[in-house]
Design a protein around this motif. Sequence first.
Motif, PDB file in Angstrom:
ATOM      1  N   ALA A   3      14.041   5.572   0.489  1.00 23.26           N
ATOM      2  CA  ALA A   3      14.232   6.310   1.740  1.00 23.26           C
ATOM      3  C   ALA A   3      12.953   6.993   2.210  1.00 23.26           C
ATOM      4  O   ALA A   3      12.816   7.318   3.394  1.00 23.26           O
ATOM      5  CB  ALA A   3      15.342   7.345   1.557  1.00 23.26           C
ATOM      6  N   ASP A   4      12.004   7.189   1.295  1.00 21.13           N
ATOM      7  CA  ASP A   4      10.748   7.867   1.657  1.00 21.13           C
ATOM      8  C   ASP A   4       9.645   6.904   2.062  1.00 21.13           C
ATOM      9  O   ASP A   4       8.591   7.334   2.531  1.00 21.13           O
ATOM     10  CB  ASP A   4      10.271   8.733   0.487  1.00 21.13           C
ATOM     11  N   GLY A   5       9.837   5.600   1.856  1.00 21.34           N
ATOM     12  CA  GLY A   5       8.814   4.642   2.245  1.00 21.34           C
ATOM     13  C   GLY A   5       8.548   3.606   1.170  1.00 21.34           C
ATOM     14  O   GLY A   5       9.381   3.353   0.298  1.00 21.34           O
ATOM     15  N   VAL A   6       7.364   3.013   1.215  1.00 23.42           N
ATOM     16  CA  VAL A   6       6.983   1.964   0.273  1.00 23.42           C
ATOM     17  C   VAL A   6       6.740   2.562  -1.108  1.00 23.42           C
ATOM     18  O   VAL A   6       6.046   3.566  -1.261  1.00 23.42           O
ATOM     19  CB  VAL A   6       5.723   1.225   0.766  1.00 23.42           C
ATOM     20  N   VAL A   7       7.317   1.915  -2.125  1.00 22.86           N
ATOM     21  CA  VAL A   7       7.187   2.366  -3.509  1.00 22.86           C
ATOM     22  C   VAL A   7       6.228   1.474  -4.292  1.00 22.86           C
ATOM     23  O   VAL A   7       5.420   1.951  -5.088  1.00 22.86           O
ATOM     24  CB  VAL A   7       8.570   2.385  -4.194  1.00 22.86           C
ATOM     25  N   ASP A   8       6.297   0.159  -4.061  1.00 23.53           N
ATOM     26  CA  ASP A   8       5.439  -0.771  -4.787  1.00 23.53           C
ATOM     27  C   ASP A   8       5.417  -2.111  -4.045  1.00 23.53           C
ATOM     28  O   ASP A   8       6.363  -2.436  -3.303  1.00 23.53           O
ATOM     29  CB  ASP A   8       5.936  -0.957  -6.221  1.00 23.53           C
ATOM     30  N   VAL A   9       4.350  -2.880  -4.266  1.00 29.08           N
ATOM     31  CA  VAL A   9       4.166  -4.142  -3.553  1.00 29.08           C
ATOM     32  C   VAL A   9       3.591  -5.183  -4.517  1.00 29.08           C
ATOM     33  O   VAL A   9       2.700  -4.877  -5.320  1.00 29.08           O
ATOM     34  CB  VAL A   9       3.193  -3.988  -2.366  1.00 29.08           C
ATOM     35  N   PHE A  10       4.124  -6.405  -4.428  1.00 27.71           N
ATOM     36  CA  PHE A  10       3.488  -7.554  -5.061  1.00 27.71           C
ATOM     37  C   PHE A  10       3.071  -8.490  -3.942  1.00 27.71           C
ATOM     38  O   PHE A  10       3.912  -9.000  -3.193  1.00 27.71           O
ATOM     39  CB  PHE A  10       4.432  -8.267  -6.030  1.00 27.71           C
ATOM     40  N   GLY A  64       3.052   2.788  -8.481  1.00 23.54           N
ATOM     41  CA  GLY A  64       3.091   1.580  -7.685  1.00 23.54           C
ATOM     42  C   GLY A  64       2.059   1.577  -6.578  1.00 23.54           C
ATOM     43  O   GLY A  64       1.427   2.599  -6.268  1.00 23.54           O
ATOM     44  N   ASP A  65       1.891   0.420  -5.960  1.00 25.55           N
ATOM     45  CA  ASP A  65       0.999   0.258  -4.803  1.00 25.55           C
ATOM     46  C   ASP A  65       1.812   0.565  -3.554  1.00 25.55           C
ATOM     47  O   ASP A  65       2.712  -0.190  -3.186  1.00 25.55           O
ATOM     48  CB  ASP A  65       0.466  -1.177  -4.775  1.00 25.55           C
ATOM     49  N   THR A  66       1.495   1.646  -2.882  1.00 23.90           N
ATOM     50  CA  THR A  66       2.304   2.107  -1.754  1.00 23.90           C
ATOM     51  C   THR A  66       1.765   1.663  -0.389  1.00 23.90           C
ATOM     52  O   THR A  66       2.291   2.069   0.640  1.00 23.90           O
ATOM     53  CB  THR A  66       2.428   3.639  -1.770  1.00 23.90           C
ATOM     54  N   VAL A  67       0.724   0.830  -0.399  1.00 26.20           N
ATOM     55  CA  VAL A  67       0.181   0.294   0.861  1.00 26.20           C
ATOM     56  C   VAL A  67       0.473  -1.200   0.893  1.00 26.20           C
ATOM     57  O   VAL A  67      -0.125  -1.983   0.169  1.00 26.20           O
ATOM     58  CB  VAL A  67      -1.338   0.544   0.975  1.00 26.20           C
ATOM     59  N   GLN A  68       1.391  -1.601   1.756  1.00 25.84           N
ATOM     60  CA  GLN A  68       1.902  -2.967   1.682  1.00 25.84           C
ATOM     61  C   GLN A  68       0.979  -4.014   2.282  1.00 25.84           C
ATOM     62  O   GLN A  68       1.115  -5.207   1.991  1.00 25.84           O
ATOM     63  CB  GLN A  68       3.271  -3.054   2.346  1.00 25.84           C
ATOM     64  N   PRO A  82      -7.534  -6.626  -6.021  1.00 24.43           N
ATOM     65  CA  PRO A  82      -7.846  -5.674  -7.092  1.00 24.43           C
ATOM     66  C   PRO A  82      -6.664  -5.404  -8.025  1.00 24.43           C
ATOM     67  O   PRO A  82      -6.854  -5.020  -9.184  1.00 24.43           O
ATOM     68  CB  PRO A  82      -8.245  -4.403  -6.329  1.00 24.43           C
ATOM     69  N   ASN A  83      -5.424  -5.616  -7.538  1.00 19.51           N
ATOM     70  CA  ASN A  83      -4.241  -5.313  -8.347  1.00 19.51           C
ATOM     71  C   ASN A  83      -3.934  -6.386  -9.386  1.00 19.51           C
ATOM     72  O   ASN A  83      -3.093  -6.181 -10.267  1.00 19.51           O
ATOM     73  CB  ASN A  83      -3.019  -5.134  -7.440  1.00 19.51           C
ATOM     74  N   MET A  84      -4.585  -7.537  -9.294  1.00 18.27           N
ATOM     75  CA  MET A  84      -4.312  -8.608 -10.251  1.00 18.27           C
ATOM     76  C   MET A  84      -4.669  -8.216 -11.682  1.00 18.27           C
ATOM     77  O   MET A  84      -4.113  -8.757 -12.641  1.00 18.27           O
ATOM     78  CB  MET A  84      -5.054  -9.889  -9.840  1.00 18.27           C
TER      79      MET A  84
END
Length: 556
Positions: free
Chosen positions: A306-313, A344-348, A354-356
Amino acid sequence: MKKIIPMLVASSIFNVHANVVMTEYVEGSSNNKAIEISNLGTTDVLLGAEGYKLSLYSNGATTANAEQALTGKLVPGSSIVIYNNNATDEFKKPEPQGLGSSSVINFNGDDVVILSNSSGIVDTFGQLGVRKQWQNDAGFNSKDTTLRRLDSVVQGDNNAEDDFTSQMAQWTHFEKNTSNGLGCASEAACDGTQPLPEFEAPSDPGIVVITEYVEGGGSNKVIEISNVGGSDVDLAPSGYKLQLYSNGATTANAEVHLQGLLVPQSSIVVFNSGATDAFKKSAPQGIEASSVINFNGDDAIVLVNADGVVDVFGQVGERKEWSNDNGFNSKDKTLRRLETVVQGDTVQDDDFAPNMTEWVVFDKDTSDGLGCAKEVACDGTEPLPGEGTKIDDGTDPGGDEVCTNCPDLEKIKNRADYKFETYYSNALTASSDDLVSFKAALSQDISVDYKQLTYSEVWTALTHTDEDPSNTDNLMLIYSGKSIPKAHNGSGANSSNQDYWNREHVWAKSHGFPERNQLGYTDIHHLRPADVSMNTQRSDNDFDKGGDPVSEAQRT
């Protein structure tokens, strides 16, 4: 999560917080049900930190049918009210004094409710393993009544298996649907002077991230989501969803609403229904969501709340198969998040390259790490999630359109292709004089191309098998013969709507196949749509010659 609560000796409980007890029990009309829990001691009690939960044991069960984790700071003399979400307003209280829970607060007068904490059982209403409506000559009744604990009772019953008869003297009774005592630990009605509980601030918050990504052969696709923090996370009320962005899309192509209570270090596995069994988990650890878990290595997966992006793959807006020189690949691989990653990555839409480095690579179709937030294979000692709050917002977690929570279901066979002599080829050539051989041949015939449905797919199947021939938007209900819209199914927000339809096992599932993974549980040959209230009235009773007519089942 269903489990037997261990019985502990009295000293192990009373030395912790003996003065947290159930002080009111309401079993009223329809969904007017509530349990009040009060702190009768002299010190504050942190319900969440101390592992308090309320469990429901229905129909004589010895394992919990539903559980609700409790949170809040119970100051001395304060009370919380756990109510059914569909109760009328007078039975509800605002947070932090009130907590809605239709799954646990769905008892009848013959069910058992147990209050426990991390040390064991704290208090019990009813008798574990016994299905009984309790009553005595003093007016006590566990059905159609409001009961309040006597002010003189300051300790709970921590023996769930003892005879509840002696406990009935601890309660004073009021008429059905009496609600004016909810929110205060008193035999009398509340007067507004009672202390209120407070919100409980977690010292170590829950942190939810994507911890495993499987892009395997065929439909062997999975996303594992784990709580790597220190406090429980109830996914549904926090608005958690998993979204798929296919082929470089910037808006989600599909999404699934998540539910379950993620205790610290527990995981849920969101899988494709077409995956092999090694990639599936039973509820509440497993969630089937084929529309979302239908990604390829060049798609993006986003976890939000509900607050936004939590994590991204991956990267939203970018269609790309990600790989590097260390063996990382977003296609044909199993990937596990490093245990050092606790955010988590919060920028989708940022660059995923770099996350690999946050992932450990395993061969395609590796499944032995699913269900635990680790880089290594699971060893069976990992904590399991609880059921948590059910999704009740009417959204569709696995499919859509025809009815709520009805996933797409591919037709297995066409009726026009049916040929009697082909379908029963083995039975027709078997000897009718040898009944054992004939039965084996018949079993072989009817097992050809058998597809085991999920319980969610049963919703969809019933909209076809029991369709009203005179109105294709409706289906016909068993018992009553009524025709009602397919869309009026008792799921999501309407799970307790007594005039909607739900899934009725004509042969009661408790009589041989109580678990969803058993074939009989979802065998469409004996599942029929039924009026919700009629389904409840039928319960698990066997069919017999007689009884009183049921008004809703009288056909004209």
